[in-house]
Scaffold this motif. Sequence first.
Motif, PDB file in Angstrom:
ATOM      1  N   ALA A 105      85.329  38.809  -1.762  1.00  0.00           N
ATOM      2  CA  ALA A 105      84.501  40.003  -1.553  1.00  0.00           C
ATOM      3  C   ALA A 105      83.054  39.602  -1.288  1.00  0.00           C
ATOM      4  N   TRP A 106      82.567  38.600  -2.030  1.00  0.00           N
ATOM      5  CA  TRP A 106      81.198  38.139  -1.821  1.00  0.00           C
ATOM      6  C   TRP A 106      81.039  37.551  -0.423  1.00  0.00           C
TER       7      TRP A 106
ATOM      8  N   LEU B 104      79.415  40.607   6.467  1.00  0.00           N
ATOM      9  CA  LEU B 104      79.019  41.913   7.001  1.00  0.00           C
ATOM     10  C   LEU B 104      77.499  42.016   7.149  1.00  0.00           C
ATOM     11  N   GLN B 105      76.768  41.457   6.188  1.00  0.00           N
ATOM     12  CA  GLN B 105      75.310  41.453   6.302  1.00  0.00           C
ATOM     13  C   GLN B 105      74.866  40.608   7.496  1.00  0.00           C
TER      14      GLN B 105
ATOM     15  N   ALA C 143      82.904  38.226   2.199  1.00  0.00           N
ATOM     16  CA  ALA C 143      83.034  39.330   3.155  1.00  0.00           C
ATOM     17  C   ALA C 143      81.730  40.129   3.240  1.00  0.00           C
ATOM     18  N   ARG C 144      81.105  40.418   2.081  1.00  0.00           N
ATOM     19  CA  ARG C 144      79.828  41.145   2.073  1.00  0.00           C
ATOM     20  C   ARG C 144      78.761  40.351   2.805  1.00  0.00           C
ATOM     21  N   ASP C 145      78.704  39.038   2.568  1.00  0.00           N
ATOM     22  CA  ASP C 145      77.750  38.177   3.243  1.00  0.00           C
ATOM     23  C   ASP C 145      78.003  38.177   4.750  1.00  0.00           C
TER      24      ASP C 145
END
Length: 161
Positions: free
Chosen positions: A24-25, A31-32, A27-29
Amino acid sequence: MSQSKRAARLVALAVATVLLAVGAWIARDGLQQLAAERREAVQVAARTGALRAVMPEVARREEYARLASQAQQAADHLGFDPAGWAQRRINRNATPVSRTEAAELLRQMGAGGGERFFSAESFELAVLSREAGLFTPPAADDKGLLLAVNGTLYFPLARKP
């Protein structure tokens, strides 16, 4: 169920939770990073559009520079020395003058046998009498002309040998 199986399942669950959190981390990175790259792409597209909009002006200025270079080369070839020339501004607002005065002013501006050059920014010559014409002999009641001249007169500082 035995204690060891339960411990193994808890360890597996903990490892899966850690892997899920790391995923998740990541993936979030990602997406950013994607959002930042999209913003940059929009900015680049805007800059590209702005540059395309000014390209005609750039091309026009390049053409002016090319023409100026050609003019400089022609002047050098003819032996034209800008330091040997002077200039005078002529700013004459529209005023009534006689035909003789107008002829004398225009003769003086063009006198010099081709050694003087007048670069007009504006030039106006009009008759004042309703029945008169510029290219017809004046009548007895001729009121003269309206003359306005604005520009620069270029002339050599020294006579050519």
